[in-house]
Design an enzyme around this catalytic site. Structure first.
Site, PDB file in Angstrom:
ATOM      1  N   SER A 188      -0.116   8.948  -4.784  1.00 54.28           N
ATOM      2  CA  SER A 188       0.758   8.237  -5.705  1.00 54.28           C
ATOM      3  C   SER A 188       0.201   8.301  -7.127  1.00 54.28           C
ATOM      4  O   SER A 188       0.039   9.382  -7.679  1.00 54.28           O
ATOM      5  CB  SER A 188       0.945   6.796  -5.230  1.00 54.28           C
ATOM      6  OG  SER A 188       2.031   6.185  -5.865  1.00 54.28           O
ATOM      7  N   ASP A 237       2.496  12.212  -1.532  1.00 54.43           N
ATOM      8  CA  ASP A 237       3.702  11.407  -1.694  1.00 54.43           C
ATOM      9  C   ASP A 237       3.913  10.895  -3.120  1.00 54.43           C
ATOM     10  O   ASP A 237       4.157   9.709  -3.349  1.00 54.43           O
ATOM     11  CB  ASP A 237       3.707  10.229  -0.715  1.00 54.43           C
ATOM     12  CG  ASP A 237       5.133   9.893  -0.263  1.00 54.43           C
ATOM     13  OD1 ASP A 237       5.903  10.829  -0.004  1.00 54.43           O
ATOM     14  OD2 ASP A 237       5.470   8.696  -0.172  1.00 54.43           O
ATOM     15  N   HIS A 271       4.921   4.978   2.486  1.00 52.01           N
ATOM     16  CA  HIS A 271       4.430   5.649   1.286  1.00 52.01           C
ATOM     17  C   HIS A 271       2.924   5.903   1.360  1.00 52.01           C
ATOM     18  O   HIS A 271       2.432   6.918   0.851  1.00 52.01           O
ATOM     19  CB  HIS A 271       4.775   4.798   0.063  1.00 52.01           C
ATOM     20  CG  HIS A 271       4.302   5.351  -1.232  1.00 52.01           C
ATOM     21  ND1 HIS A 271       4.501   6.669  -1.600  1.00 52.01           N
ATOM     22  CD2 HIS A 271       3.625   4.783  -2.257  1.00 52.01           C
ATOM     23  CE1 HIS A 271       3.984   6.882  -2.797  1.00 52.01           C
ATOM     24  NE2 HIS A 271       3.440   5.753  -3.218  1.00 52.01           N
TER      25      HIS A 271
END
Length: 389
Positions: free
Chosen positions: A155, A180, A352
Site C-alpha cells: 500500500s 495491492d 487489502h
C-alpha cells in the site's frame, strides 16, 4: 493508507475459504470447538524475527532513529516497507515464511511516524522525505557497498518503494515489488478516506481488544498476524491510568463464538452481566489509541499515489505486482502487464493486507520471482510453481 482499499473493496471479495485444522496459516474465524475462545493475546516480535535494532541517521539538523527487525545472514536483502498506519511488525509472519523458502536476508523498517521510529519532524510524510529515509537507512546500515536489495512495499509502503527506486536512492537495487497498491484505485478512493478513518474506534481498552477488533472488522483476516502486527499500530494513551488498573479493563473480551446448546439460563445471565460490567469499565478507561493519526496526513496522500503507475513502469529493475483482485488494475498497468513490463499475480480471497492475510502465498510468489531471475536459491526443499502471468 493500508486500510483504505480494504474498506472500499471488502464487499466485492469472495467468501473466505474454510481453514483446515492444524494448518500453518491462521484464519480469523477458525473454530476452536464449542464454548472455546480464540486467543487475542499479543505475541512478541522475537517469535518471527531474529533481531531488532535502532538505526541512527545523522544529518545537518540532528539525528533520526529508525526501528528495524532483521532475519537471515546470507543472500539478497528484502527491504520491507509497511502500509500507512501499520508497522514493520505487519511483515512478521511473512518473514518466517520467506526465510524458510529461499536464501535471503530480511529487514523490516518502521517508516517515520510509525511503530517505534523516532524522527525530528514526524509530521512530514511526503513521498520525497520517506523515500530519502529509506535510502539513508540503507546507507547507514551498509555504507558505500550495500548488498543486492529488493524493495517490497504494501500500500503506502509500495508507493514509497517505487519513489525510492525511481529516485535511485538504493544503488544496489535488484528488484521491486508492490503489494495491492494501484494508482487509479487509490486516487479514486481518497475522497472517502476520512469517512473511513472516522468510522474506526478511537480507543481500545487493551491490546487484546485492539487485536480482536482488527480481526472481527476484517482489517487483518489472519489472527496469527494480527496478534503480532497490532502491537505496532496502537500505543498506550498518554493520559491513561497507571498499570495498576482494574483487571476487568484488560480482560473480559466477549467472544462471538457460539455457546454450547446445553448452557443453562443462569450461565447466560452471568455472561450478560459480565458484558454490562465490561462495558461500564470501558467507558471509564481508554488505555490504547492509534500510534499515528492518519487523518492528519491527508495533504500527502495525493503525492504518494499520483503518477505511481507510470513511475512503477519506468523502473528498469525486474518488477512484481501482487494484488488481492484483478479489478484493482488501472489502464496504465493493464497495458504494461499485457506488454510484459512486469510480473503480476492475483491472490484472491484476501483483504487489502495481502501479506498478512496470506503470508505463505505471498512468500511463495516473492520466492519464485527471485529464483526465476536467479537472484537467490531455494532452501528447505521449496519447489517453484511459475505463474502464467
Amino acid at each position: 493508507m493500508s486500510t483504505l482499499e480494504k474498506h472500499l473493496h471488502l464487499g466485492r471479495l469472495p467468501p473466505r475459504p474454510a481453514v483446515p485444522g492444524g494448518g500453518g496459516q491462521s484464519g480469523s474465524k477458525m473454530r476452536m470447538g464449542p464454548g472455546r475462545k480464540r486467543d487475542f493475546s499479543p505475541v512478541p516480535w522475537s517469535q518471527y524475527f531474529e533481531s531488532m535494532e535502532d538505526v541512527v541517521v545523522e544529518n545537518e539538523n540532528g539525528k533520526d532513529t529508525f526501528r528495524i527487525y532483521k532475519s537471515g545472514s546470507e543472500g539478497p536483502v528484502l527491504l520491507l516497507l509497511h502500509g500507512g498506519g501499520h508497522s514493520a511488525l505487519s511483515w512478521a509472519v511473512f518473514n518466517s515464511a520467506i526465510i524458510n523458502r529461499i536464501q535471503c536476508r530480511t529487514v523490516a523498517l518502521d517508516l517515520r511516524s510509525h511503530g517505534e521510529t523516532k524522527v525530528r519532524n514526524p509530521e512530514d510524510l511526503s513521498a520525497e522525505t520517506m523515500s530519502k529515509d529509506v535510502g539513508n537507512v540503507v546507507e547507514a546500515m551498509y555504507g558505500d557497498l550495500p548488498p543486492p536489495i529488493m524493495l517490497i512495499g504494501h500500500s503506502m509502503g509500495g508507493a514509497i518503494a517505487v519513489h525510492t527506486a525511481a529516485s535511485n536512492l538504493v544503488p544496489s537495487l535488484l528488484g521491486l515489488c508492490m503489494i495491492d497498491v494501484v494508482e487509479g484505485t487509490a486516487m479514486d478512493a481518497l475522497n472517502s478516506m476520512q469517512n473511513f478513518l472516522r468510522s474506526r474506534p478511537k480507543t481500545f481498552k487493551s491490546i487484546e481488544n485492539a487485536i480482536e477488533w482488527s480481526v472481527k472488522s476484517g482489517q487483518i483476516r489472519n489472527l496469527e498476524s494480527a496478534r503480532v502486527s497490532m502491537v505496532g499500530q496502537v500505543k498506550q494513551c498518554e493520559d491513561a491510568a497507571s498499570p495498576d488498573v482494574p483487571k476487568a479493563i484488560v480482560e473480559g473480551i466477549i467472544e462471538e463464538e457460539e455457546e454450547e446448546e446445553e448452557e443453562d439460563y443462569e450461565g447466560r445471565g452471568s455472561l450478560n452481566k459480565r458484558k454490562k460490567e465490561d462495558d461500564t469499565e470501558t467507558k471509564k478507561e481508554h488505555l490504547y489509541t492509534w500510534r499515528i493519526e492518519l487523518s492528519k496526513t491527508e495533504k500527502y496522500w495525493d503525492g504518494w499515489f499520483r503518477g505511481l503507475s507510470n513511475l512503477f513502469l519506468s523502473c528498469s529493475t525486474p518488477k512484481l505486482l501482487l494484488l488481492a483482485g484483478v479489478d484493482r488494475l488501472d489502464k496504465d498497468l493493464t497495458i504494461g502487464q499485457m506488454q510484459g513490463k512486469f510480473q503480476m499475480q492475483v491472490l484472491p480471497q484476501c483483504g487489502h493486507a495481502v501479506h498478512e492475510d496470506a503470508p505463505d502465498k505471498v512468500a511463495e510468489a516473492v520466492a519464485t520471482f527471485l529464483i526465476r531471475h536467479r537472484f537467490t536459491e531455494p532452501i528447505g526443499g521449496f519447489q517453484c510453481v511459475f505463474p502464467g502471468c
